[in-house]
Design an enzyme around this catalytic site. Structure first.
Site, PDB file in Angstrom:
ATOM      1  N   GLU A  33       0.619  -1.286  -0.061  1.00 57.95           N
ATOM      2  CA  GLU A  33       0.048  -0.055   0.139  1.00 57.95           C
ATOM      3  C   GLU A  33       1.009   1.256  -0.104  1.00 57.95           C
ATOM      4  OE1 GLU A  33      -3.181  -0.219  -1.187  1.00 57.95           O
ATOM      5  OE2 GLU A  33      -3.623  -1.731   0.483  1.00 57.95           O
ATOM      6  N   ASP A  36       3.133   2.327  -4.938  1.00 60.23           N
ATOM      7  CA  ASP A  36       2.977   2.259  -6.199  1.00 60.23           C
ATOM      8  C   ASP A  36       3.464   3.774  -6.537  1.00 60.23           C
ATOM      9  OD1 ASP A  36       0.711   3.836  -5.386  1.00 60.23           O
ATOM     10  OD2 ASP A  36      -0.674   3.030  -6.884  1.00 60.23           O
ATOM     11  N   GLY A 121     -16.176   5.062  -2.095  1.00 57.27           N
ATOM     12  CA  GLY A 121     -15.290   5.336  -0.933  1.00 57.27           C
ATOM     13  C   GLY A 121     -14.933   4.016  -0.221  1.00 57.27           C
ATOM     14  N   GLY A 123     -12.383   2.082  -1.078  1.00 57.14           N
ATOM     15  CA  GLY A 123     -11.303   1.933  -1.051  1.00 57.14           C
ATOM     16  C   GLY A 123     -10.835   0.727  -2.273  1.00 57.14           C
ATOM     17  N   SER A 125     -11.674   1.158  -5.339  1.00 56.52           N
ATOM     18  CA  SER A 125     -11.082   1.824  -6.704  1.00 56.52           C
ATOM     19  C   SER A 125     -12.356   2.168  -7.668  1.00 56.52           C
ATOM     20  CB  SER A 125     -10.005   1.112  -7.406  1.00 56.52           C
ATOM     21  OG  SER A 125      -8.962   1.095  -6.732  1.00 56.52           O
ATOM     22  N   SER A 126     -13.512   2.471  -7.346  1.00 55.37           N
ATOM     23  CA  SER A 126     -14.473   2.990  -7.890  1.00 55.37           C
ATOM     24  C   SER A 126     -14.221   3.888  -9.334  1.00 55.37           C
ATOM     25  CB  SER A 126     -15.803   3.578  -7.454  1.00 55.37           C
ATOM     26  OG  SER A 126     -15.440   4.583  -6.371  1.00 55.37           O
ATOM     27  N   SER A 127     -13.009   4.771  -8.915  1.00 55.37           N
ATOM     28  CA  SER A 127     -12.896   5.865 -10.184  1.00 55.37           C
ATOM     29  C   SER A 127     -12.062   5.166 -11.119  1.00 55.37           C
ATOM     30  CB  SER A 127     -12.396   6.978  -9.159  1.00 55.37           C
ATOM     31  OG  SER A 127     -11.115   6.496  -8.517  1.00 55.37           O
ATOM     32  N   GLU A 160      -6.753  11.166 -13.262  1.00 52.78           N
ATOM     33  CA  GLU A 160      -6.904  11.422 -11.798  1.00 52.78           C
ATOM     34  C   GLU A 160      -5.900  12.943 -11.624  1.00 52.78           C
ATOM     35  OE1 GLU A 160      -8.618  10.030  -9.257  1.00 52.78           O
ATOM     36  OE2 GLU A 160      -9.176   8.097 -10.024  1.00 52.78           O
ATOM     37  N   ASP A 172      -4.248   1.137  -9.270  1.00 52.01           N
ATOM     38  CA  ASP A 172      -5.811   0.909  -9.472  1.00 52.01           C
ATOM     39  C   ASP A 172      -6.167   0.592 -11.067  1.00 52.01           C
ATOM     40  OD1 ASP A 172      -5.520   1.181  -6.730  1.00 52.01           O
ATOM     41  OD2 ASP A 172      -6.665   3.191  -6.783  1.00 52.01           O
TER      42      ASP A 172
END
Ligand code: GLA
Length: 387
Positions: A33, A36, A121, A123, A125-127, A160, A172
């Site tokens: 975590e 990256d 939200g 965590g 990675s919907s975006s 992003e 992601d």
């Protein structure tokens, strides 16, 4: 989420015609975590939850008509508008379209309706799921599928950075594009080499507990962590002009110690976590190769501790879920994703699963007035065209 549902909305909100349907998943991450953007390793896999979009060229030069099915929100905008739309969900469409154009895809006006079942939200990675889904669709509709998978992932990341204010890494978007059913992937974020790791732990399963506390990555806290890491690298580079230090990946523990005083306690702690996390991912790979899930779990707990105490991206609710996991003898448990809310990922023995989930629901509810949500992890395929 099914195709007919998305299609019915696409037909209803536009001109009655159908388009093509694409889907891209959210992701989990076993370990690695905040590594990256530090050039380290990550260990994600795509999940069976994601975004589905129907898209079709609408014959205009640059008008996009977009409908967010879950929000029942319609936004129309022009790709040539330098400001783009204001709605945060529509900025992903605007951003990815411009990034795909930069890659040479002659994007023109299009209609799009999309829905998702990856929790926002959490965590997961919907975006990134949105970015890769839209990139995949635009590449197919306007680009003859000439843009490579890596370039689509990078276009998602650039979206992003350039349109959403989050200086995220590549994990992601990589996971959403490259995911493969049944496999986790170990990615070296510096060289971009990766390997698929079949993941079927005998006698164990992965489950996410969602605290339902919403994190907000946009703006400061996430970007601050990144700045701290970059600051440490700058100091190390200044001390060692003979070397080339691009990210913390290029730095050793000794070099970190050398700059400890000058970078200050906070940045030092952040970098310490990142160097440790790099070693933990490699430790997990070794343990997986040996089938040693107890070792995997031990490293997951260490990551949680580091994310909570040194990287400071946890919150009370996530620490509480982690404690409940420990009390229940869960093999491994930690915050997943960027932090500041969202989920814990738990590696739990099958025989303990039921009791753990019951206990977590009960205790969390007693303390916070609602139960955590439970998602069983099903490792699934990446971006694809459905029809
Ligand atoms: C978010 C970012 C990723 C990564 C994780 C933390 O999900 O989008 O790039 O940095 O946080 O590992």
């Amino acid at each position: 989420m099914d195709i007919e549902f998305v299609r019915s909305r696409f037909i209803k909100h536009f001109d009655g015609k159908t388009g093509n349907v694409y889907t891209s998943p959210g992701r989990i991450n076993l370990i690695g975590e905040h590594t990256d953007y530090n050039g380290g390793f990550v260990f994600p896999g795509a999940v069976d939850k994601g975004i589905m979009a129907e898209m079709r060229a609408n014959g205009t030069e640059d008008t996009v008509m977009a409908y967010a099915i879950d929000l029942k929100d319609r936004v129309d905008f022009k790709l040539s508008d330098p400001n783009g739309p204001r709605a945060s969900w529509a900025r992903y469409i605007y951003g990815i379209a411009l990034e795909m154009k930069k890659l040479g895809v002659p994007v023109k006006g299009f209609n799009i309706a999309f829905a998702g079942d990856v929790p926002l939200g959490a965590g997961m990675s919907s975006s990134a799921a949105m970015e890769s889904c839209f990139a995949f669709g635009l590449n197919d509709i306007f680009g003859d599928n000439k843009v490579s998978q890596w370039d689509m992932a990078l276009a998602g990341q650039a979206t992003e950075h350039n349109y959403c204010g989050v200086k995220c890494g590549i994990m992601d978007q990589f996971a959403s594009v490259f995911g493969k059913a049944g496999c986790l992937m170990r990615l070296d974020c510096r060289s971009r080499e990766f390997e698929y790791f079949p993941f079927k732990p005998d006698g164990y399963r992965l489950v996410l507990l969602d605290s339902v506390v919403k994190h907000q990555l946009a703006g400061s806290p996430y970007n601050d962590r990144r700045n701290s890491c970059e600051n440490v690298v700058k100091h190390i580079q200044a001390k060692h002009p003979e070397g080339k230090f691009e990210t913390l990946r290029d730095c050793t523990w000794e070099q970190l110690e050398e700059v400890k005083e000058e970078v200050g306690a906070e940045d030092y702690k952040r970098a310490k976590f990142v160097l440790g996390e790099k070693d933990r991912v490699l430790g997990v790979c070794e343990a997986l190769n040996e089938g040693d899930y107890e070792k995997v779990g031990e490293l997951m707990y260490k990551t949680h501790e580091g994310l909570s105490k040194d990287y400071e991206v946890s919150c009370e609710e996530l620490d509480f879920l982690n404690d409940i996991a420990k009390e229940n003898g869960v093999t491994g448990s930690r915050i997943m994703g960027g932090g500041f809310g969202g989920c814990t990922i738990n590696l739990v023995r099958n025989d303990l699963y039921k009791k753990f989930i019951e206990d977590a629901k009960k205790k969390f509810n007693e303390k916070y007035g609602h139960e955590p949500k439970v998602y069983d992890v099903v490792i699934s395929d990446g971006s694809r065209k459905l029809c």
